[in-house]
Design a protein around this motif. Structure first.
Motif, PDB file in Angstrom:
ATOM      1  N   LEU A 173       0.895  -1.216  -0.273  1.00 18.94           N
ATOM      2  CA  LEU A 173       0.236   0.441   0.310  1.00 18.94           C
ATOM      3  C   LEU A 173       1.429   1.381  -0.064  1.00 18.94           C
ATOM      4  O   LEU A 173       1.764   1.551   1.047  1.00 18.94           O
ATOM      5  CB  LEU A 173      -0.978  -0.056   1.147  1.00 18.94           C
ATOM      6  CG  LEU A 173      -1.922   1.234   1.995  1.00 18.94           C
ATOM      7  CD1 LEU A 173      -3.343   0.939   0.131  1.00 18.94           C
ATOM      8  CD2 LEU A 173      -2.660   1.208   2.575  1.00 18.94           C
ATOM      9  N   GLU A 174       0.469   2.274  -0.405  1.00 17.67           N
ATOM     10  CA  GLU A 174       1.431   3.230  -0.966  1.00 17.67           C
ATOM     11  C   GLU A 174       0.329   4.410  -0.510  1.00 17.67           C
ATOM     12  O   GLU A 174      -0.842   4.333  -1.298  1.00 17.67           O
ATOM     13  CB  GLU A 174       1.832   3.378  -2.851  1.00 17.67           C
ATOM     14  CG  GLU A 174       3.066   4.749  -3.045  1.00 17.67           C
ATOM     15  CD  GLU A 174       3.514   5.016  -3.662  1.00 17.67           C
ATOM     16  OE1 GLU A 174       4.553   5.320  -4.591  1.00 17.67           O
ATOM     17  OE2 GLU A 174       2.759   3.742  -4.800  1.00 17.67           O
ATOM     18  N   LYS A 175       1.023   5.260   0.408  1.00 17.10           N
ATOM     19  CA  LYS A 175       0.102   6.612   0.043  1.00 17.10           C
ATOM     20  C   LYS A 175       0.516   7.801  -0.838  1.00 17.10           C
ATOM     21  O   LYS A 175       1.875   7.690  -0.766  1.00 17.10           O
ATOM     22  CB  LYS A 175       0.681   7.480   1.692  1.00 17.10           C
ATOM     23  CG  LYS A 175      -0.150   8.527   2.504  1.00 17.10           C
ATOM     24  CD  LYS A 175       0.934   8.883   3.637  1.00 17.10           C
ATOM     25  CE  LYS A 175       0.322   8.499   4.628  1.00 17.10           C
ATOM     26  NZ  LYS A 175       0.875   8.522   6.310  1.00 17.10           N
ATOM     27  N   LEU A 176      -0.088   8.123  -1.648  1.00 13.60           N
ATOM     28  CA  LEU A 176       0.324   9.048  -2.423  1.00 13.60           C
ATOM     29  C   LEU A 176       0.178  10.334  -2.221  1.00 13.60           C
ATOM     30  O   LEU A 176       0.569  11.507  -2.317  1.00 13.60           O
ATOM     31  CB  LEU A 176      -0.981   9.001  -3.625  1.00 13.60           C
ATOM     32  CG  LEU A 176      -0.797   7.128  -4.326  1.00 13.60           C
ATOM     33  CD1 LEU A 176      -2.164   6.995  -4.814  1.00 13.60           C
ATOM     34  CD2 LEU A 176       0.426   7.030  -4.980  1.00 13.60           C
ATOM     35  N   ALA A 177      -1.092  11.456  -1.213  1.00 15.91           N
ATOM     36  CA  ALA A 177      -0.879  12.496  -0.856  1.00 15.91           C
ATOM     37  C   ALA A 177      -1.990  12.070   0.610  1.00 15.91           C
ATOM     38  O   ALA A 177      -2.697  11.650   0.919  1.00 15.91           O
ATOM     39  CB  ALA A 177      -2.056  13.360  -1.767  1.00 15.91           C
ATOM     40  N   THR A 178      -1.368  13.793   0.882  1.00 13.32           N
ATOM     41  CA  THR A 178      -2.317  13.610   2.860  1.00 13.32           C
ATOM     42  C   THR A 178      -2.401  14.975   2.812  1.00 13.32           C
ATOM     43  O   THR A 178      -1.751  15.677   2.293  1.00 13.32           O
ATOM     44  CB  THR A 178      -1.155  13.060   3.508  1.00 13.32           C
ATOM     45  OG1 THR A 178      -1.710  12.846   4.907  1.00 13.32           O
ATOM     46  CG2 THR A 178      -0.070  13.428   3.566  1.00 13.32           C
ATOM     47  N   GLY A 179      -3.287  15.209   4.090  1.00 15.05           N
ATOM     48  CA  GLY A 179      -3.594  16.324   4.378  1.00 15.05           C
ATOM     49  C   GLY A 179      -4.662  16.802   4.553  1.00 15.05           C
ATOM     50  O   GLY A 179      -4.681  18.664   4.682  1.00 15.05           O
ATOM     51  N   TYR A 180      -5.907  15.778   3.886  1.00 18.19           N
ATOM     52  CA  TYR A 180      -7.057  16.208   3.764  1.00 18.19           C
ATOM     53  C   TYR A 180      -7.348  16.128   5.501  1.00 18.19           C
ATOM     54  O   TYR A 180      -7.363  14.807   5.825  1.00 18.19           O
ATOM     55  CB  TYR A 180      -7.473  15.390   2.604  1.00 18.19           C
ATOM     56  CG  TYR A 180      -6.753  15.319   1.189  1.00 18.19           C
ATOM     57  CD1 TYR A 180      -6.462  16.853   0.693  1.00 18.19           C
ATOM     58  CD2 TYR A 180      -5.729  14.265   0.850  1.00 18.19           C
ATOM     59  CE1 TYR A 180      -5.968  16.459  -0.279  1.00 18.19           C
ATOM     60  CE2 TYR A 180      -5.280  14.277   0.326  1.00 18.19           C
ATOM     61  CZ  TYR A 180      -4.850  15.987  -0.491  1.00 18.19           C
ATOM     62  OH  TYR A 180      -3.860  15.619  -1.874  1.00 18.19           O
ATOM     63  N   SER A 181      -9.055  16.909   4.831  1.00 15.19           N
ATOM     64  CA  SER A 181      -9.228  16.565   6.338  1.00 15.19           C
ATOM     65  C   SER A 181     -10.630  15.324   5.688  1.00 15.19           C
ATOM     66  O   SER A 181     -11.074  14.875   6.789  1.00 15.19           O
ATOM     67  CB  SER A 181     -10.946  17.841   5.955  1.00 15.19           C
ATOM     68  OG  SER A 181     -11.810  17.907   4.924  1.00 15.19           O
ATOM     69  N   ASN A 182     -10.350  15.538   4.350  1.00 17.28           N
ATOM     70  CA  ASN A 182     -11.711  14.268   4.450  1.00 17.28           C
ATOM     71  C   ASN A 182     -11.624  13.115   2.820  1.00 17.28           C
ATOM     72  O   ASN A 182     -11.993  14.046   2.684  1.00 17.28           O
ATOM     73  CB  ASN A 182     -13.020  13.837   4.650  1.00 17.28           C
ATOM     74  CG  ASN A 182     -13.455  12.181   4.521  1.00 17.28           C
ATOM     75  OD1 ASN A 182     -13.078  10.653   4.318  1.00 17.28           O
ATOM     76  ND2 ASN A 182     -14.780  12.134   3.779  1.00 17.28           N
ATOM     77  N   ALA A 183     -10.461  12.580   2.376  1.00 18.67           N
ATOM     78  CA  ALA A 183     -10.938  12.544   0.849  1.00 18.67           C
ATOM     79  C   ALA A 183     -11.603  10.789   0.603  1.00 18.67           C
ATOM     80  O   ALA A 183     -11.522  10.113   1.367  1.00 18.67           O
ATOM     81  CB  ALA A 183      -9.153  11.943   0.578  1.00 18.67           C
TER      82      ALA A 183
END
Length: 454
Positions: A173-183
């Motif tokens: 599993l790869e984390k592509l992008a982060t920092g959202y309140s709810n993706a």
């Protein structure tokens, strides 16, 4: 407050206060106590605290978090306690909450804390991401519904499971992008490009695989984009809402014209010939809410409530919001449920079938749209329901419910993919549509499934 050797019986209590940090606090006592039916609501930091307490039984406790009062609160805080029983515990967040909360129950240095029958629920997609955190061992309990759990201090989590065989050999599993309140609200275009929303931030994103970044495709003003649907050849529809009933909309994005922004779609009163309906297939609500929307059934609620029904409406208005120049539309009207709490959409014509999952039912169905456009026929596919469902090219079905659960085409469970955060929305993308994308609260993840020759 019960403290310093206090105890006794409490029955039928309703402590609620939008200015207090804590609702019920029991501390420093081993004197037995019992609570029958208590609803602790709308406090700023935590609803219920048990600190240095033994020998208490709490039967039928509800907690409730309002917005803004309680938007940052959690349900139960346990510290230095033991020999407590919580039976029939209902943990609730109201529909006006727009951000998720990591934990409902936090325990530290506590043992023999027994929970029997727990339900965590919200009228939005945003309840609590995890039901329990035991801080000493860092162990989390993610399911929203369970029948039995005993907490002890410094619990040890089992070793993580390897991805099941439906994923490519060696895939992680790869984390592509982060920092959202709810993706959430994932959609995929014909080329395999993935789009998603962050509703509280009023943003719609596109994942740029070549640049390995999520680009802001559009920012809305007013209603917040909840869920997306792709309509060929180059249209993206977004269903959007705010708590105010008047602030609901469907937006259109023209993917062939970068930078054109999100344009509001006008309602069409009558359905066009040959229409495909862009329907929710990842439901938060029960299936009957979906049936009511299609059947034009509605309700009149008490002022300020979305649960207290005054009367039914036999033939409630429905309108159609078409992607420009197409015959694919969102159907909406009345309370706009279940559109506003959905996590995935799929286009169906009469006779078309699609998997449909319901978090509140705890079931996944095969649903078929009937010729009258007002009826769904359904059969149960799996005794598990979640917020999103996606199917790979081999017919395997992936359900987002705490983790990502995987079933073969016959409905047999064949594995589970553990994710660091609660998964909310699933879609297969990439040029060959064999990469599973996962919108999981603060982040967007992906993992490759099997391809020929692997």
């Amino acid at each position: 407050i019960v403290q310093d050797g206090g105890g006794g019986i409490f029955r039928g209590c309703w402590p609620h206060d939008t200015n207090s940090k804590i609702g019920l606090r029991v501390q420093n006592t081993s004197t037995p106590g019992k609570i029958y039916q208590i609803s602790v609501e709308h406090h700023l930091r935590v609803e219920v605290e048990f600190h240095n307490v033994k020998n208490w039984t709490v039967l039928d406790q509800q907690t409730e978090e309002e917005n803004p009062a309680g938007a940052d609160a959690y349900s139960i805080d346990l510290q230095d306690s033991s020999d407590l029983l919580f039976a029939n515990t209902y943990i609730y967040r109201v529909s006006r909450n727009i951000r998720s909360k990591p934990y409902a129950i936090i325990a530290r240095r506590s043992s023999n804390i027994v929970f029997q029958n727990v339900k965590v629920f919200s009228q939005t997609r945003l309840a609590f991401d995890n039901t329990v955190l035991e801080e000493g061992g860092g162990v989390t309990v993610r399911p929203n519904f369970f029948t039995s759990l005993t907490l002890n201090r410094d619990l040890k989590a089992p070793a993580p499971l390897a991805p099941p065989a439906v994923f490519a050999r060696g895939a992680a599993l790869e984390k592509l992008a982060t920092g959202y309140s709810n993706a959430s609200g994932l959609a995929v275009d014909a080329a395999g490009t993935v789009y998603f929303t962050d509703a509280a931030e009023n943003k719609i994103y596109r994942w740029d695989a070549a640049g390995k970044q999520a680009d802001v495709l559009a920012t809305t003003t007013g209603p917040q984009p909840q869920v997306l649907g792709f309509v060929p050849p180059s249209h993206l529809l977004a269903i959007a809402m705010l708590a105010n009933p008047a602030q609901r909309a469907v937006y259109h994005l023209d993917l062939s014209s970068p930078g054109s922004g999100a344009q509001s779609v006008a309602e069409t009163a009558e359905m066009l010939p040959g229409t495909s309906l862009l329907l929710p297939v990842g439901l938060h609500y029960q299936l009957w809410v979906m049936r009511d929307m299609l059947a034009h059934r509605g309700f009149i609620f008490e002022n300020g409530s979305n649960t207290a029904i005054i009367s039914a409406v036999a033939d409630e208005h429905r309108g159609y919001y078409y992607a420009p120049g197409t015959t694919t539309a969102v159907i909406a009207g009345g309370a706009w449920r279940p559109n506003l709490q959905s996590s995935n959409l799929a286009a169906l014509k009469p006779g078309d079938s699609h998997h449909l999952t319901s978090e509140d039912d705890g079931l996944t169905y095969v649903a078929t749209l009937v010729a009258d456009y007002r009826t769904l026929t359904t059969t149960v596919f799996a005794e598990r329901g979640g917020t999103s469902v996606a199917t790979d090219s081999a017919g395997n079905v992936f359900i987002a419910e705490g983790q990502v659960w995987i079933y073969d085409r016959t409905g047999k469970e064949i594995g589970v993919l553990e994710t660091p955060e609660r998964p909310g929305s699933l879609a297969f993308g990439g040029p060959d549509k064999k990469t599973l994308f996962i919108g999981a609260r603060s982040s967007l993840y992906s993992i490759r499934t099997q391809v020929a020759g692997q």
